[in-house]
Design a protein around this motif. Structure first.
Motif, PDB file in Angstrom:
ATOM      1  N   SER A  70     -41.016 -16.627  26.109  1.00  0.00           N
ATOM      2  CA  SER A  70     -41.738 -16.256  24.910  1.00  0.00           C
ATOM      3  C   SER A  70     -40.937 -16.622  23.667  1.00  0.00           C
ATOM      4  CB  SER A  70     -42.011 -14.754  24.923  1.00  0.00           C
ATOM      5  OG  SER A  70     -42.714 -14.380  23.771  1.00  0.00           O
ATOM      6  N   TYR A 124     -36.647 -11.725  23.074  1.00  0.00           N
ATOM      7  CA  TYR A 124     -37.264 -10.503  22.538  1.00  0.00           C
ATOM      8  C   TYR A 124     -36.723 -10.164  21.161  1.00  0.00           C
ATOM      9  CZ  TYR A 124     -33.204  -7.489  23.664  1.00  0.00           C
ATOM     10  OH  TYR A 124     -31.958  -6.904  23.718  1.00  0.00           O
ATOM     11  N   ARG A 127     -38.620 -12.055  18.609  1.00  0.00           N
ATOM     12  CA  ARG A 127     -39.958 -11.486  18.381  1.00  0.00           C
ATOM     13  C   ARG A 127     -39.908 -10.173  17.621  1.00  0.00           C
ATOM     14  NH1 ARG A 127     -40.124 -12.438  23.938  1.00  0.00           N
ATOM     15  NH2 ARG A 127     -40.267 -10.210  24.381  1.00  0.00           N
ATOM     16  N   GLY A 128     -38.709  -9.617  17.434  1.00  0.00           N
ATOM     17  CA  GLY A 128     -38.585  -8.337  16.767  1.00  0.00           C
ATOM     18  C   GLY A 128     -38.934  -7.171  17.663  1.00  0.00           C
ATOM     19  N   SER A 129     -38.889  -7.402  18.975  1.00  0.00           N
ATOM     20  CA  SER A 129     -39.210  -6.350  19.934  1.00  0.00           C
ATOM     21  C   SER A 129     -37.951  -5.569  20.291  1.00  0.00           C
ATOM     22  CB  SER A 129     -39.808  -6.967  21.204  1.00  0.00           C
ATOM     23  OG  SER A 129     -39.948  -5.992  22.228  1.00  0.00           O
ATOM     24  N   GLY A 130     -38.120  -4.283  20.550  1.00  0.00           N
ATOM     25  CA  GLY A 130     -36.994  -3.475  20.985  1.00  0.00           C
ATOM     26  C   GLY A 130     -36.854  -3.421  22.492  1.00  0.00           C
ATOM     27  N   ARG A 131     -37.774  -4.074  23.199  1.00  0.00           N
ATOM     28  CA  ARG A 131     -37.768  -4.045  24.659  1.00  0.00           C
ATOM     29  C   ARG A 131     -37.201  -5.351  25.206  1.00  0.00           C
ATOM     30  NH1 ARG A 131     -43.016  -2.828  28.531  1.00  0.00           N
ATOM     31  NH2 ARG A 131     -41.902  -2.870  30.532  1.00  0.00           N
ATOM     32  N   ASP A 133     -36.248  -8.619  27.382  1.00  0.00           N
ATOM     33  CA  ASP A 133     -37.001  -9.490  28.268  1.00  0.00           C
ATOM     34  C   ASP A 133     -36.667  -9.200  29.728  1.00  0.00           C
ATOM     35  OD1 ASP A 133     -38.136 -11.308  26.158  1.00  0.00           O
ATOM     36  OD2 ASP A 133     -36.000 -11.725  25.834  1.00  0.00           O
TER      37      ASP A 133
END
Length: 281
Positions: A70, A124, A127-131, A133
């Motif tokens: 991603s 991740y 993407r600015g995600s806290g979770r 990959d």
């Protein structure tokens, strides 16, 4: 001694097949694909850590023909001094990216010791995600970064690892299939277990890592009970070096009452890495 310089780069990451098994990475480039160049003024001044914004469209295809992780492209920062005798491919912890002050201080300090670093994000983070990959994507990212490091500084001894989560993803990737050219793994706080949940199960894969490993661990690290980590490193025998950093926690911070300062701890970390790398270079 010359000043450290930092150059923003981009790294293409890919995994092959529906299972997403690690080990198949895209060819890397220090320049972003057309249309993905960093914004003006984003080039880092010497010692600074401005990250490029080079995120490819999700679902794009890598040069190796695999389906991209991603984001497809992750940001990197290449820091070096006037002379580099080794390169450390340096992954961040799960909650902090490559511009975190700890990451920058390590990179600049190692450059002063003639060790260049390549810091890189996981998808991740882009993407600015806290979770985080899934592991296969993280492993593929590690491999892509190692390939890019070898391209940036061909011919110098290559080491890999990282802070906490980044170090663990590196050793997992190495355990699955050797990272080409990597002579050793450097852990800045190996996360053996969750806080207040002691266990050594996260270390099981280390038995399959057949290259030297340096564990830099604070004696107050709540994510690595030394009573559990010490037997792990003893079982690894000559492959493992455990360096206990007195009074430091998982972030390598110390309490005032310890009589030490955070800067003293940082200097110790850098000197220990420098000595260990020179011995294996």
């Amino acid at each position: 001694m010359g000043q450290a310089e930092t150059k923003p780069i981009s790294i293409a990451v890919g995994v092959r097949g529906a299972s997403g098994s690690a080990g198949n990475t895209a060819s890397s480039s220090s320049a972003a694909a057309p249309g993905n160049t960093a914004a003006p003024g984003n080039t880092a001044a010497p010692g600074n850590t401005a990250a490029p914004s080079n995120t490819a469209a999700p679902g794009s295809t890598t040069a190796s023909g695999g389906t991209a992780a991603s984001g497809a492209t992750v940001s990197g920062l290449f820091t070096h001094g006037p002379k580099s005798t080794a390169l450390y491919v340096f992954a961040p912890g799960a909650g902090a990216g490559i511009t975190h002050s700890f990451m920058n201080d390590v990179a600049v300090g190692l450059a002063e010791r003639e060790i260049a670093t390549l810091r890189y994000q996981f998808p991740y983070m882009e993407r600015g995600s806290g979770r985080p990959d899934p592991p296969p994507i993280c492993h593929a990212t590690v491999r892509a970064a190692v390939e890019e490091g070898a391209r940036l500084l061909p011919g110098v001894p290559l080491f890999a690892g990282g802070k906490s989560f980044g170090g663990r993803m590196t050793s997992q990737a190495q355990a699955l299939a050797p990272l080409p050219g990597v002579r050793g793994i450097i852990f800045l706080g190996f996360p053996l277990h969750l806080a207040k949940k002691p266990s050594d199960s996260r270390a099981a894969h280390l038995a399959d890592v057949r290259i030297p490993m340096l564990f830099l661990q604070g004696t107050r690290d709540e994510l690595a009970d030394l009573e559990l980590l010490e037997p792990v490193t003893r079982a690894l025998a000559e492959r493992a070096t455990l360096a206990k950093i007195e009074a430091a926690d998982h972030g390598f911070h110390v309490l005032v009452r310890s009589g030490r300062t955070n800067q003293q701890v940082m200097t110790e970390l850098l000197d220990r890495i420098g000595t260990w790398v020179r011995e294996r270079g």
